[in-house]
Design a protein around this motif. Sequence first.
Motif, PDB file in Angstrom:
ATOM      1  N   PHE A  56       0.856  -1.188   0.000  1.00 53.27           N
ATOM      2  CA  PHE A  56       0.000   0.000   0.000  1.00 53.27           C
ATOM      3  C   PHE A  56       0.894   1.240   0.000  1.00 53.27           C
ATOM      4  O   PHE A  56       1.276   1.730   1.067  1.00 53.27           O
ATOM      5  N   PRO A  57       1.242   1.751  -1.175  1.00 53.35           N
ATOM      6  CA  PRO A  57       2.168   2.891  -1.250  1.00 53.35           C
ATOM      7  C   PRO A  57       1.669   4.128  -0.518  1.00 53.35           C
ATOM      8  O   PRO A  57       2.467   4.974  -0.119  1.00 53.35           O
ATOM      9  N   GLU A  58       0.348   4.238  -0.352  1.00 52.19           N
ATOM     10  CA  GLU A  58      -0.194   5.415   0.323  1.00 52.19           C
ATOM     11  C   GLU A  58       0.054   5.394   1.828  1.00 52.19           C
ATOM     12  O   GLU A  58      -0.089   6.416   2.502  1.00 52.19           O
ATOM     13  N   ARG A 106      -8.632   6.026   6.993  1.00 51.52           N
ATOM     14  CA  ARG A 106      -8.895   7.158   6.101  1.00 51.52           C
ATOM     15  C   ARG A 106      -8.220   6.950   4.747  1.00 51.52           C
ATOM     16  O   ARG A 106      -8.842   7.141   3.694  1.00 51.52           O
ATOM     17  N   LYS A 107      -6.949   6.530   4.759  1.00 60.23           N
ATOM     18  CA  LYS A 107      -6.210   6.380   3.510  1.00 60.23           C
ATOM     19  C   LYS A 107      -6.739   5.222   2.657  1.00 60.23           C
ATOM     20  O   LYS A 107      -6.741   5.290   1.426  1.00 60.23           O
ATOM     21  N   LEU A 108      -7.169   4.151   3.314  1.00 65.50           N
ATOM     22  CA  LEU A 108      -7.685   2.997   2.570  1.00 65.50           C
ATOM     23  C   LEU A 108      -9.181   3.115   2.286  1.00 65.50           C
ATOM     24  O   LEU A 108      -9.746   2.261   1.602  1.00 65.50           O
ATOM     25  N   ARG A 109      -9.793   4.156   2.856  1.00 62.95           N
ATOM     26  CA  ARG A 109     -11.233   4.393   2.672  1.00 62.95           C
ATOM     27  C   ARG A 109     -12.050   3.186   3.117  1.00 62.95           C
ATOM     28  O   ARG A 109     -12.913   2.677   2.390  1.00 62.95           O
ATOM     29  N   VAL A 110     -11.746   2.724   4.317  1.00 63.06           N
ATOM     30  CA  VAL A 110     -12.506   1.628   4.923  1.00 63.06           C
ATOM     31  C   VAL A 110     -13.143   2.140   6.206  1.00 63.06           C
ATOM     32  O   VAL A 110     -12.681   3.116   6.807  1.00 63.06           O
TER      33      VAL A 110
END
Length: 214
Positions: A150-152, A193-197
């Motif tokens: 997950f590069p983000e 937040r970053k993975l939108r889960v």
Amino acid sequence: MSAVRVLIADDHPLFRDGMHGLLDSVEGTEVVGEASDGEEAVRLAGELSPDVILMDLNMPGKNGIEATREILQDDPDMGILVVTMLEDDDSVFAAMRAGALGYLLKGAQQDEVLRAIRAVANGEAIFGPGIARRVMGLFSAPTPRAPQAFPELTEREEEILALIASGHDNAEIADRLFLSLKTVQNHVSNIFRKLRVADRVQAALRAREAGLGG
């Protein structure tokens, strides 16, 4: 001490004749056969069981890399010394991966060739000077980091995500990583937040799909 039995595999008759003449002129080596392509090299290796095979790479039909790999599958102890015009990195490392013990360029000095044959017969790895520098450069080069799933995410966030996927709660993650519970909670919020889960279950599913937390 018995002579080193050598098979010469090269598609150029002039090279085979010259190498045969060299090995016949010195004590301690015996040419037991010649092959003009990879298929013949594989067949003669099985029939003659030489101590060392001088293997060209660029031959018609089955090339030297394929022949080397096939020969060593049948007899892992056979010594293969590549003698070729090819000096590019791909050829050198392909020969190494196939199992060749040595790599010389055509045009090497006679003493160098004889020394390499004896070394390979004794199970030692040997490379021509220019090739040796290249091989050492490969092993001394820094290993590139594997790409993140997950590069983000930061490395710490990905580490925490893997622990979430393994079933650890925030308190266990804090203890394992020597972090405060508040710090872990902040990281988990950032991951969501970053993975939108929405929750840990969704985060764990994403992680397992990417091979984390197994």
